[in-house]
Every structure is written in C-alpha cells, then in structure tokens.
Design a protein around this motif. Structure first.
Motif, PDB file in Angstrom:
ATOM      1  N   GLU A 117      24.849  41.318  23.683  1.00  0.00           N
ATOM      2  CA  GLU A 117      24.169  40.655  22.563  1.00  0.00           C
ATOM      3  C   GLU A 117      25.156  40.327  21.446  1.00  0.00           C
ATOM      4  O   GLU A 117      25.851  41.197  20.931  1.00  0.00           O
ATOM      5  N   GLY A 118      25.234  39.059  21.095  1.00  0.00           N
ATOM      6  CA  GLY A 118      26.126  38.629  20.022  1.00  0.00           C
ATOM      7  C   GLY A 118      27.567  38.460  20.431  1.00  0.00           C
ATOM      8  O   GLY A 118      28.421  38.204  19.581  1.00  0.00           O
ATOM      9  N   ALA A 119      27.882  38.568  21.732  1.00  0.00           N
ATOM     10  CA  ALA A 119      29.266  38.450  22.189  1.00  0.00           C
ATOM     11  C   ALA A 119      29.575  37.017  22.600  1.00  0.00           C
ATOM     12  O   ALA A 119      28.793  36.380  23.306  1.00  0.00           O
ATOM     13  N   PHE A 120      30.727  36.503  22.183  1.00  0.00           N
ATOM     14  CA  PHE A 120      31.125  35.146  22.534  1.00  0.00           C
ATOM     15  C   PHE A 120      32.560  34.907  22.094  1.00  0.00           C
ATOM     16  O   PHE A 120      33.140  35.680  21.324  1.00  0.00           O
ATOM     17  N   ALA A 121      33.132  33.806  22.603  1.00  0.00           N
ATOM     18  CA  ALA A 121      34.392  33.270  22.098  1.00  0.00           C
ATOM     19  C   ALA A 121      34.082  31.906  21.514  1.00  0.00           C
ATOM     20  O   ALA A 121      33.324  31.128  22.105  1.00  0.00           O
ATOM     21  N   GLU A 122      34.637  31.609  20.352  1.00  0.00           N
ATOM     22  CA  GLU A 122      34.349  30.349  19.673  1.00  0.00           C
ATOM     23  C   GLU A 122      35.647  29.675  19.261  1.00  0.00           C
ATOM     24  O   GLU A 122      36.542  30.309  18.710  1.00  0.00           O
ATOM     25  N   VAL A 123      35.739  28.373  19.535  1.00  0.00           N
ATOM     26  CA  VAL A 123      36.894  27.565  19.145  1.00  0.00           C
ATOM     27  C   VAL A 123      36.386  26.421  18.277  1.00  0.00           C
ATOM     28  O   VAL A 123      35.581  25.598  18.737  1.00  0.00           O
ATOM     29  N   GLY A 124      36.818  26.381  17.028  1.00  0.00           N
ATOM     30  CA  GLY A 124      36.301  25.373  16.107  1.00  0.00           C
ATOM     31  C   GLY A 124      37.342  24.893  15.118  1.00  0.00           C
ATOM     32  O   GLY A 124      38.554  25.068  15.324  1.00  0.00           O
ATOM     33  N   TYR A 186      40.695  26.955  14.476  1.00  0.00           N
ATOM     34  CA  TYR A 186      40.509  28.411  14.492  1.00  0.00           C
ATOM     35  C   TYR A 186      39.879  28.808  15.822  1.00  0.00           C
ATOM     36  O   TYR A 186      39.280  27.990  16.532  1.00  0.00           O
ATOM     37  N   ALA A 187      40.006  30.063  16.160  1.00  0.00           N
ATOM     38  CA  ALA A 187      39.365  30.616  17.355  1.00  0.00           C
ATOM     39  C   ALA A 187      39.029  32.071  17.071  1.00  0.00           C
ATOM     40  O   ALA A 187      39.765  32.761  16.357  1.00  0.00           O
ATOM     41  N   LYS A 188      37.927  32.530  17.612  1.00  0.00           N
ATOM     42  CA  LYS A 188      37.548  33.931  17.402  1.00  0.00           C
ATOM     43  C   LYS A 188      36.801  34.478  18.608  1.00  0.00           C
ATOM     44  O   LYS A 188      36.189  33.729  19.381  1.00  0.00           O
ATOM     45  N   ILE A 189      36.897  35.780  18.747  1.00  0.00           N
ATOM     46  CA  ILE A 189      36.170  36.513  19.781  1.00  0.00           C
ATOM     47  C   ILE A 189      35.329  37.570  19.088  1.00  0.00           C
ATOM     48  O   ILE A 189      35.833  38.336  18.258  1.00  0.00           O
ATOM     49  N   VAL A 190      34.064  37.616  19.426  1.00  0.00           N
ATOM     50  CA  VAL A 190      33.145  38.612  18.866  1.00  0.00           C
ATOM     51  C   VAL A 190      32.552  39.398  20.026  1.00  0.00           C
ATOM     52  O   VAL A 190      32.045  38.816  20.996  1.00  0.00           O
ATOM     53  N   ARG A 191      32.592  40.695  19.930  1.00  0.00           N
ATOM     54  CA  ARG A 191      32.040  41.549  20.990  1.00  0.00           C
ATOM     55  C   ARG A 191      31.823  42.962  20.462  1.00  0.00           C
ATOM     56  O   ARG A 191      32.245  43.303  19.351  1.00  0.00           O
ATOM     57  N   ASP A 217      43.067  50.489  17.511  1.00  0.00           N
ATOM     58  CA  ASP A 217      41.950  50.934  18.350  1.00  0.00           C
ATOM     59  C   ASP A 217      40.626  50.864  17.595  1.00  0.00           C
ATOM     60  O   ASP A 217      40.567  50.583  16.400  1.00  0.00           O
ATOM     61  N   TRP A 218      39.559  51.126  18.323  1.00  0.00           N
ATOM     62  CA  TRP A 218      38.210  50.996  17.764  1.00  0.00           C
ATOM     63  C   TRP A 218      38.025  51.890  16.544  1.00  0.00           C
ATOM     64  O   TRP A 218      37.361  51.494  15.575  1.00  0.00           O
ATOM     65  N   HIS A 219      38.588  53.094  16.593  1.00  0.00           N
ATOM     66  CA  HIS A 219      38.431  54.019  15.462  1.00  0.00           C
ATOM     67  C   HIS A 219      39.118  53.472  14.213  1.00  0.00           C
ATOM     68  O   HIS A 219      38.611  53.632  13.097  1.00  0.00           O
ATOM     69  N   VAL A 257      41.772  41.127  12.730  1.00  0.00           N
ATOM     70  CA  VAL A 257      40.821  41.923  13.516  1.00  0.00           C
ATOM     71  C   VAL A 257      40.024  42.778  12.541  1.00  0.00           C
ATOM     72  O   VAL A 257      40.575  43.341  11.593  1.00  0.00           O
ATOM     73  N   LYS A 258      38.739  42.868  12.769  1.00  0.00           N
ATOM     74  CA  LYS A 258      37.892  43.605  11.838  1.00  0.00           C
ATOM     75  C   LYS A 258      36.577  43.986  12.505  1.00  0.00           C
ATOM     76  O   LYS A 258      36.229  43.479  13.576  1.00  0.00           O
ATOM     77  N   LYS A 259      35.859  44.871  11.852  1.00  0.00           N
ATOM     78  CA  LYS A 259      34.510  45.218  12.279  1.00  0.00           C
ATOM     79  C   LYS A 259      33.541  44.301  11.562  1.00  0.00           C
ATOM     80  O   LYS A 259      33.556  44.183  10.341  1.00  0.00           O
ATOM     81  N   GLN A 260      32.669  43.653  12.338  1.00  0.00           N
ATOM     82  CA  GLN A 260      31.771  42.663  11.754  1.00  0.00           C
ATOM     83  C   GLN A 260      30.485  43.287  11.235  1.00  0.00           C
ATOM     84  O   GLN A 260      30.015  42.964  10.152  1.00  0.00           O
ATOM     85  N   ASP A 261      29.887  44.158  12.025  1.00  0.00           N
ATOM     86  CA  ASP A 261      28.688  44.878  11.577  1.00  0.00           C
ATOM     87  C   ASP A 261      28.618  46.202  12.323  1.00  0.00           C
ATOM     88  O   ASP A 261      29.636  46.700  12.804  1.00  0.00           O
ATOM     89  N   ALA A 262      27.434  46.777  12.432  1.00  0.00           N
ATOM     90  CA  ALA A 262      27.296  48.110  13.019  1.00  0.00           C
ATOM     91  C   ALA A 262      27.761  48.171  14.465  1.00  0.00           C
ATOM     92  O   ALA A 262      28.222  49.216  14.935  1.00  0.00           O
ATOM     93  N   LYS A 263      27.665  47.070  15.208  1.00  0.00           N
ATOM     94  CA  LYS A 263      28.011  47.091  16.626  1.00  0.00           C
ATOM     95  C   LYS A 263      29.133  46.131  17.011  1.00  0.00           C
ATOM     96  O   LYS A 263      29.832  46.368  17.990  1.00  0.00           O
ATOM     97  N   LEU A 264      29.272  45.051  16.279  1.00  0.00           N
ATOM     98  CA  LEU A 264      30.174  43.978  16.690  1.00  0.00           C
ATOM     99  C   LEU A 264      31.521  44.031  15.976  1.00  0.00           C
ATOM    100  O   LEU A 264      31.599  44.386  14.801  1.00  0.00           O
ATOM    101  N   TYR A 265      32.555  43.652  16.722  1.00  0.00           N
ATOM    102  CA  TYR A 265      33.910  43.545  16.194  1.00  0.00           C
ATOM    103  C   TYR A 265      34.386  42.101  16.376  1.00  0.00           C
ATOM    104  O   TYR A 265      33.966  41.413  17.310  1.00  0.00           O
ATOM    105  N   GLU A 266      35.282  41.664  15.505  1.00  0.00           N
ATOM    106  CA  GLU A 266      35.755  40.285  15.550  1.00  0.00           C
ATOM    107  C   GLU A 266      37.276  40.228  15.522  1.00  0.00           C
ATOM    108  O   GLU A 266      37.922  40.950  14.768  1.00  0.00           O
ATOM    109  N   ALA A 267      37.829  39.365  16.367  1.00  0.00           N
ATOM    110  CA  ALA A 267      39.250  39.049  16.350  1.00  0.00           C
ATOM    111  C   ALA A 267      39.376  37.540  16.220  1.00  0.00           C
ATOM    112  O   ALA A 267      38.766  36.803  17.004  1.00  0.00           O
ATOM    113  N   ASP A 268      40.112  37.068  15.234  1.00  0.00           N
ATOM    114  CA  ASP A 268      40.190  35.620  15.042  1.00  0.00           C
ATOM    115  C   ASP A 268      41.598  35.177  14.685  1.00  0.00           C
ATOM    116  O   ASP A 268      42.429  35.969  14.231  1.00  0.00           O
ATOM    117  N   ALA A 269      41.857  33.908  14.942  1.00  0.00           N
ATOM    118  CA  ALA A 269      43.136  33.274  14.635  1.00  0.00           C
ATOM    119  C   ALA A 269      42.859  31.982  13.892  1.00  0.00           C
ATOM    120  O   ALA A 269      42.067  31.153  14.348  1.00  0.00           O
TER     121      ALA A 269
END
Length: 529
Positions: A117-124, A186-191, A217-219, A257-269
């Motif tokens: 849920e909420g996972a994707f790669a986006e290129v924009g 830009y491009a980003k991965i959310v998962r 790492d995640w921590h 790279v950052k934590k987006q919300d309670a479950k999702l993390y984001e990596a973007d360029a």
C-alpha cells in the motif's frame, strides 16, 4: 628499615614463594577466552539486531494520497519482470524468475516489489513558469509512447523500455511555447519496511554519491533524514535479496532519503534544471532497477546505472566472500545442490590449509610429550621466573614448537567463517536452497539437528586433541592444562551460538569438524610410527 628488609633473606624468600605460587598464565588460554567472548558478543549483537516489527511511531509529516482512479493502467513486461505503469508511476513489479515462497524452479507466485500500500516509483518534472505532468495526469498512448501536452505548447513524449531488471524511462520534451523553459527532472521511490531480512545483513536506504556507497538503515531513517549532493549517482532501498534503485541521468543532483509517515519511507533524486530553448527538443533519461541482489545481475545493470555493482555488502572479508560465493555457485551448477556444494567447498578449503593444520596438530602432540619436562622446569625454577622462561623457550626451540601454534587452524578459519556467513546471507540462490530436511540453507535449522551434530563433532575433535600425557601428569598450572579448561566448554558454547545461525554455515562447520577428526586420527597414527 628499608635497608633491613632489602637484605633480609627471609623476606626475599617469602616474596619469591608468593610469586611462585601464582600459576603461570597461558597465552593460548587467554587468546581462547578472548575468542569465545568475541564470538559470544557478536552472536548477542546479531540477536539483538534481528529485525523487529516494521511498525514505528507516526511522524508529524503526512502523506498526501492522490486520486489516480482516472489514470489508466498499462503493463510493461520482459522475460525477467512485469510491472504496472500508471501515469508517472511504476508499481507492482513482479520478478518472474523468483518464487515468493518455495523453490524458484516452480514460480507460480513470483516475488513482487513496490506492491504494498502506497509503494511506487515515480519519475517526473519540476518546472517554474510552465505546467508539467503530475501523478494524476492522464497521458494519451500513441503506440508504445505516452504523450501529454500542456496549454503552453510544451509536449512530453515518454518511452519506457525494459532490459533485464532495468526499466529505462526516456522523456523527449519539445518546447513549442515560443520561449525558453527550464525543467528539473526528479525520481523517487516510496515503500514500507515490509520485507523481512536476517540479522547481520544491511537493509534500508542506499545511496551512491561522489563515487561512494552510503548506507542508512531503517533505524537511522526513523530518527532523521539524509541528503547528499553529487554530480551523478543513484538512490533507493536494499533488502536482503532485492533492491530498488533509481538513477536520473543528469549532472548535479541532490539525493535524499527520509521517513515519509508511520509506515512509508522515501528515496528521491532531484537534478538541476535543464534549459530548453524555443523550438528545441531535449531527452531526459531515468533508469530504474528493480531486481535481485545477484552480483552477475548487478554487473550487467552497471552499464546503465554506474556503481550499482558495488551495492552488495560482503563485510570485512569481501575479498574472500566473493570468490567463495562464486565457487559455491560453480559447484552447485555441477552437483545441483547447494548443501552438497557447501560440503565439497569445505573439504577443498580444509585441503588448502592442510599444511598449516598438520603443523599445528604435530605441534600440539609435541606439546603433550613435553609436559613432564615442563613440569620439571616449573618446579626447579619456581623462585626464578626469568630462568624458568628462558628454559621454557629453550625447550620449545629444542622440540621446534610453540604454545601458540595450536591456534593456527582457528585463526585461519575466522576470516573463512565470516566470509562464508556473509556469502550465504546475501546469496539469492541460497534463499530457497534445500538440503535433506532443511528447506532453506540461509535460515536456521528448524529442528536444531545440525547444531547438535556440530557440537558433538567439535567435542570429539577436542577430545582427540587433549587426550594426552598432560592429563596423566595432573599439573593444573601448566599452559596446556589451563587451555584444556577453556576448551572443554567450547562445544557447548558453540552449539548454543550456532543454533540460530544459517544452516549452511553450521553445515560447513560440522563438515570441517569431521574432516578435522580424520586429520587428527591420521596425524596421531603417523606420529606413533
């Protein structure tokens, strides 16, 4: 008074007796104690660092959920992957050659990445002064090309190609607006952190900036965000067996790279803006890797994403782990079973170090025969430590041995042990490797049969090594006797430690013990002759 005490022979005799009453310390025993403490600490650290629940505290930042119901979904596919494309986004990437559960020889349900849920790669694109397509933009499809045109006359033509596990997104931007525009790709991965991994394997964000791999790492991401400035590079996430990497083919980037919300993390360029003159067309390229962390696969992807072949962490002894993994894969291609391949590799390694092992075992036998003479020297020079040490050294030189020589096989096996541990954990092929009752050589033995066998063979090997004249002498102060006190606990300690380690690693150690028992039997028989 001081002069009296210095010249008092009774005081000097009492002081000498006090010093002599202390048992000489064994360097070998001290080394073994430190070695056991090191392994125990390493095992406890691995246990504590084992993956916990992926649920974390909710941060203040909230994810904006776009309504993409009006955006049509199409599929891209190759021999290796299939994925859904919805506007700017790519998601639900299936690895067609890897089974989600069970053996990869029967891929009924393949591994799926960016599918939660909420996972994707986006290129924009980001472009002040003109309109760019966003996630909810509906593109028109012209054959294999996605087309969108804004009200200012800027046309975007997107072509998506798949080569192996690399998805290449090419955006041809034609500026018919009559004025110069600037567009920043830009491009980003959310998962989510939703793929379990074994302890001892790095998982989390991975960034290639300024020709260096950065791992967060995640921590770490739960606590803070990270940003890197670089001329070129990539960013994404790595799991034990899979990784998702995105690389914008443009100079001067900021990777975050950052934590987006309670479950999702984001990596973007985000790359610097590209100027497009009126009437000019420029093509922007972005590469997305979604696939296994297999060295040959990453080497092939390195042509399009430079540096991705360095993303696997082989540990301190990478120079041993990589050839060992190569050897395991080669042996498996012949015998068609990774368990048998580990057994053959173990025997080959033991044969390679046979000269050192033989020298070590021969030295241990010589040490056992020296015990009566060592006891005589300790008793004769109990009040003269300097003379006792000199006579001991002379005795070692006469017999051409050393109390530390027995450590050689163990010292040699330390780097082999850690290298094989890493090789087993990062090997995708080992993930579903079966051997006898074991369904996964990269996981622990569910019935603890191998750890018990390893402990028994280790005890037998130790028994053959310590069954000596030293026991008959009963001298508790000599180094060998002290070493035996330490060694007798090692089979039990190792059995407990190895119970939760990968079964393939325990198999290696068990076979190594059995081979060592055969070597010890041969050397003892040869020594008697």
């Amino acid at each position: 008074m001081v002069k009296y005490l210095d010249n008092n022979s009774g005081f000097r005799q009492w002081s000498a007796n006090k010093d002599a009453s202390k048992a000489p310390k064994s360097r070998l025993g001290g080394f073994l104690w430190w070695f056991i403490l090191f392994l125990a600490s390493w095992w406890l650290l691995s246990f504590w660092m084992a993956p916990k629940s992926t649920e974390t505290a909710v941060t203040e930042e909230k994810t904006v959920v776009e309504d993409l119901s009006a955006v049509p979904v199409s599929e891209i596919k190759s021999d290796d992957i299939s994925a859904n494309v919805q506007g700017l986004r790519i998601y639900d990437v299936k690895l067609l050659k890897f089974a989600k559960n069970g053996s990869d020889s029967d891929v009924t349900v393949p591994v799926s990445l960016l599918s939660g849920e909420g996972a994707f790669a986006e290129v924009g694109f980001l472009a002040p002064g003109t309109t760019t397509p966003v996630a909810t933009t509906v593109w028109k499809k012209d054959g294999d090309v996605f087309v969108w045109r804004n009200s200012n006359g800027v046309e975007y033509r997107r072509t998506i190609k798949v080569d192996g596990y690399v998805v290449t997104i090419e955006d041809a931007i034609k500026n018919s607006s009559g004025k110069e525009i600037s567009i920043a790709p830009y491009a980003k991965i959310v998962r989510a952190n939703d793929i379990p991994s074994s302890a001892g394997v790095y998982t989390g964000a991975i960034t290639y900036a300024n020709s260096d791999i950065e791992r967060d790492d995640w921590h770490d991401l739960d606590k803070k965000s990270f940003a890197y400035s670089t001329t070129s590079g990539f960013v994404g996430f790595a799991d034990q067996y899979w990784e998702t990497i995105v690389s914008v083919d443009s100079l001067d980037q900021t990777l975050r790279v950052k934590k987006q919300d309670a479950k999702l993390y984001e990596a973007d360029a985000i790359a610097n803006a590209v100027s497009i003159s009126a009437g000019e067309t420029k093509t922007l390229t972005t590469n997305l890797f979604v696939g296994p962390r297999e060295q040959s696969v990453l080497d092939a992807a390195n042509d399009k994403i430079a540096g991705i072949d360095e993303t696997i962490d082989y540990g301190w002894f990478w120079f041993l782990a990589r050839p060992m993994l190569w050897a395991l894969n080669g042996l498996n291609s012949i015998v068609m079973n990774y368990g048998v391949a580990i057994i053959i590799l173990t025997i080959l390694l033991r044969l390679v170090i046979w000269p050192l092992t033989r020298k070590s075992y021969t030295s241990m036998i010589a040490m056992q025969k020296m015990q009566p003479e060592m006891a005589r020297i300790q008793k004769l020079y109990a009040n003269d430590k300097a003379r006792m040490q000199m006579e001991m050294m002379r005795l070692y030189q006469t017999h051409k041995t050393s109390p530390m020589s027995g450590c050689l096989p163990m010292l040699i096996q330390i780097p082999i042990f850690f290298a094989l541990y890493k090789a087993l954990l990062v090997s995708v092929q080992m993930r579903s490797a079966h051997f006898l009752w074991i369904s996964d050589l990269a996981a622990m033995d569910p019935y603890f049969i191998l750890p018990i066998l390893m402990g028994l063979t280790m005890w037998l090997q130790q028994y053959l090594q310590t069954a000596s004249t030293a026991k008959k002498e009963g001298n508790k102060n000599d180094p060998v006797a002290q070493t035996q006190k330490v060694m007798k606990w090692m089979p039990l300690i190792f059995t407990v430690m190895f119970a939760w380690m990968p079964a393939g690693l325990v198999l290696y150690w068990t076979v190594s013990n059995i081979f060592g028992i055969g070597q010890m039997y041969y050397i003892k028989k040869y020594a008697k002759k």
